[in-house]
Design a protein around this motif. Structure first.
Motif, PDB file in Angstrom:
ATOM      1  N   MET A 110       2.866 -10.528  -1.364  1.00 24.32           N
ATOM      2  CA  MET A 110       1.741  -9.848  -2.002  1.00 24.32           C
ATOM      3  C   MET A 110       0.979 -10.797  -2.925  1.00 24.32           C
ATOM      4  O   MET A 110       0.083 -10.374  -3.655  1.00 24.32           O
ATOM      5  N   GLY A 111       1.352 -12.072  -2.920  1.00 27.60           N
ATOM      6  CA  GLY A 111       0.653 -13.054  -3.741  1.00 27.60           C
ATOM      7  C   GLY A 111       1.132 -13.123  -5.173  1.00 27.60           C
ATOM      8  O   GLY A 111       0.465 -13.732  -6.018  1.00 27.60           O
ATOM      9  N   ASP A 141      -7.751  -7.418  -1.772  1.00 19.82           N
ATOM     10  CA  ASP A 141      -8.316  -6.899  -0.525  1.00 19.82           C
ATOM     11  C   ASP A 141      -7.261  -6.845   0.579  1.00 19.82           C
ATOM     12  O   ASP A 141      -7.230  -5.894   1.377  1.00 19.82           O
ATOM     13  N   ARG A 142      -6.408  -7.842   0.617  1.00 20.66           N
ATOM     14  CA  ARG A 142      -5.345  -7.864   1.618  1.00 20.66           C
ATOM     15  C   ARG A 142      -4.390  -6.689   1.407  1.00 20.66           C
ATOM     16  O   ARG A 142      -3.963  -6.042   2.359  1.00 20.66           O
ATOM     17  N   LEU A 143      -4.082  -6.407   0.152  1.00 18.09           N
ATOM     18  CA  LEU A 143      -3.189  -5.290  -0.138  1.00 18.09           C
ATOM     19  C   LEU A 143      -3.847  -3.953   0.194  1.00 18.09           C
ATOM     20  O   LEU A 143      -3.177  -3.007   0.607  1.00 18.09           O
ATOM     21  N   ARG A 144      -5.173  -3.878   0.067  1.00 16.85           N
ATOM     22  CA  ARG A 144      -5.872  -2.652   0.474  1.00 16.85           C
ATOM     23  C   ARG A 144      -5.699  -2.423   1.978  1.00 16.85           C
ATOM     24  O   ARG A 144      -5.535  -1.274   2.432  1.00 16.85           O
ATOM     25  N   GLY A 164       1.039   1.467   3.778  1.00 17.42           N
ATOM     26  CA  GLY A 164       1.703   1.166   2.520  1.00 17.42           C
ATOM     27  C   GLY A 164       1.914   2.422   1.683  1.00 17.42           C
ATOM     28  O   GLY A 164       1.037   3.257   1.566  1.00 17.42           O
ATOM     29  N   GLN A 165       3.114   2.539   1.134  1.00 13.59           N
ATOM     30  CA  GLN A 165       3.514   3.660   0.291  1.00 13.59           C
ATOM     31  C   GLN A 165       3.562   5.001   1.041  1.00 13.59           C
ATOM     32  O   GLN A 165       3.467   6.059   0.454  1.00 13.59           O
ATOM     33  N   LEU A 222       4.850  -5.378   7.850  1.00 18.02           N
ATOM     34  CA  LEU A 222       3.485  -4.928   7.585  1.00 18.02           C
ATOM     35  C   LEU A 222       2.740  -5.940   6.729  1.00 18.02           C
ATOM     36  O   LEU A 222       1.589  -6.290   7.017  1.00 18.02           O
ATOM     37  N   LEU A 223       3.389  -6.462   5.707  1.00 21.69           N
ATOM     38  CA  LEU A 223       2.760  -7.458   4.844  1.00 21.69           C
ATOM     39  C   LEU A 223       2.477  -8.752   5.607  1.00 21.69           C
ATOM     40  O   LEU A 223       1.411  -9.359   5.460  1.00 21.69           O
ATOM     41  N   GLU A 224       3.427  -9.166   6.425  1.00 19.05           N
ATOM     42  CA  GLU A 224       3.255 -10.425   7.163  1.00 19.05           C
ATOM     43  C   GLU A 224       2.187 -10.309   8.241  1.00 19.05           C
ATOM     44  O   GLU A 224       1.597 -11.317   8.646  1.00 19.05           O
TER      45      GLU A 224
END
Length: 291
Positions: A146-147, A254-257, A264-265, A276-278
């Motif tokens: 997530m940075g 923006d990536r997390l959006r 997510g969640q 999902l993150l990758e």
């Protein structure tokens, strides 16, 4: 003490053992409501001599606590609003919360089933002990995807439990750990067959609760003193380092959006969160673009 009025916790006290059940659907996200309830419980319990042991557990067998609320990445003021004016102002609100739990005079036990990631496993690491349902529990510190990195006390707690090399593997590798490996690394006290976990933890809690008053608290103090530099020495350093990556730059947000739009969640997204993150690519940017 009544231990009522919580939105996200159910607390039952019996025979000097408090069972604190996290119930924050759908995935027990550590959001503002849960953080406030945990803080309120810690404040009440701290001065309650009728409680000797506190067990943190989940109402959801799939999720102990998913992670901290992704919304805090979109609006960091939601997190800063949770700051405790009576705690060390050099620490961020999650560090403050976890330290309040870690510093409770009672013996604290995290009983884990399901996924415990990021802020969720940091919460569990703030407890004195961690026991998990074997093959039914998964741990992860996926914050690097997530940075950011674990900033709720995670780097300090983890380093003390598993050592620096393994902590770096966990933090930077961001892989999902199953119970046998987490136990071998020292992340867990013990992995117990799921059908025996409740009885095992209850038996341990009852034995501790039956000790003469003051014995457990004194033992905790002595064991903490055994670490020459103190039990958790560098939370201020963790907070300063975390400020270099949070609040996140726009491309990370923006990536997390995108992750949120893909589940997510939600229950289905969270069971495969690392994948999902990758799957969402990083935008190329210069390090100097961080705000």
């Amino acid at each position: 003490m009544t231990y009522s009025g919580y939105q996200t916790l159910v607390v039952r006290v019996e025979d000097r053992v408090a069972r604190v059940t996290i119930d924050n659907p759908p995935v027990n996200t550590l959001d503002g409501a849960l953080a406030r309830d945990l803080g309120a419980f810690a404040t009440e319990a701290r001065s309650d001599d009728d409680i000797a042991v506190i067990i943190f557990q989940s109402a959801n067998p799939e999720f102990f606590c998913a992670h901290a609320d992704f919304e805090w990445s979109f609006d960091p003021s939601m997190l800063t609003a949770l700051a405790d004016p009576d705690s060390d102002s050099s620490l961020n609100p999650l560090q403050q919360l976890n330290e309040r739990i870690r510093a409770l005079p009672q013996v604290t036990i995290a009983k884990l089933r399901g996924y415990a990631r990021a802020g969720g496993i940091e919460l569990a690491m703030a407890a004195d002990m961690r026991f998990a349902a074997a093959d039914r529990t998964w741990l992860s510190q996926p914050e690097s995807l997530m940075g950011i990195f674990p900033g709720g006390g995670g780097t300090q707690y983890l380093n003390r439990l598993v050592g620096r090399a393994r902590a770096l593997e966990i933090v930077l590798g961001a892989e999902l750990f199953e119970t046998s490996l987490a136990e071998r690394y020292g992340w867990l006290n013990r992995a117990v067959p799921d059908e025996h976990l409740d009885a095992f933890v209850d038996s341990l809690a009852r034995r501790i609760a039956a000790l003469p008053p003051g014995v457990a608290a004194a033992a905790k103090e002595a064991l903490d003193a055994a670490e020459a530099s103190g039990p958790v020495p560098n939370l201020t350093e963790e907070a300063a380092a975390h400020a270099k990556v949070y609040p996140s730059p726009d491309d990370v947000v923006d990536r997390l959006r995108v992750v949120m739009t893909h589940g997510g969640q939600t229950r289905d997204g969270e069971v495969r969160l690392e994948h999902l993150l990758e799957a969402v690519p990083w935008a190329h940017r210069s390090p100097t673009t961080h705000r």
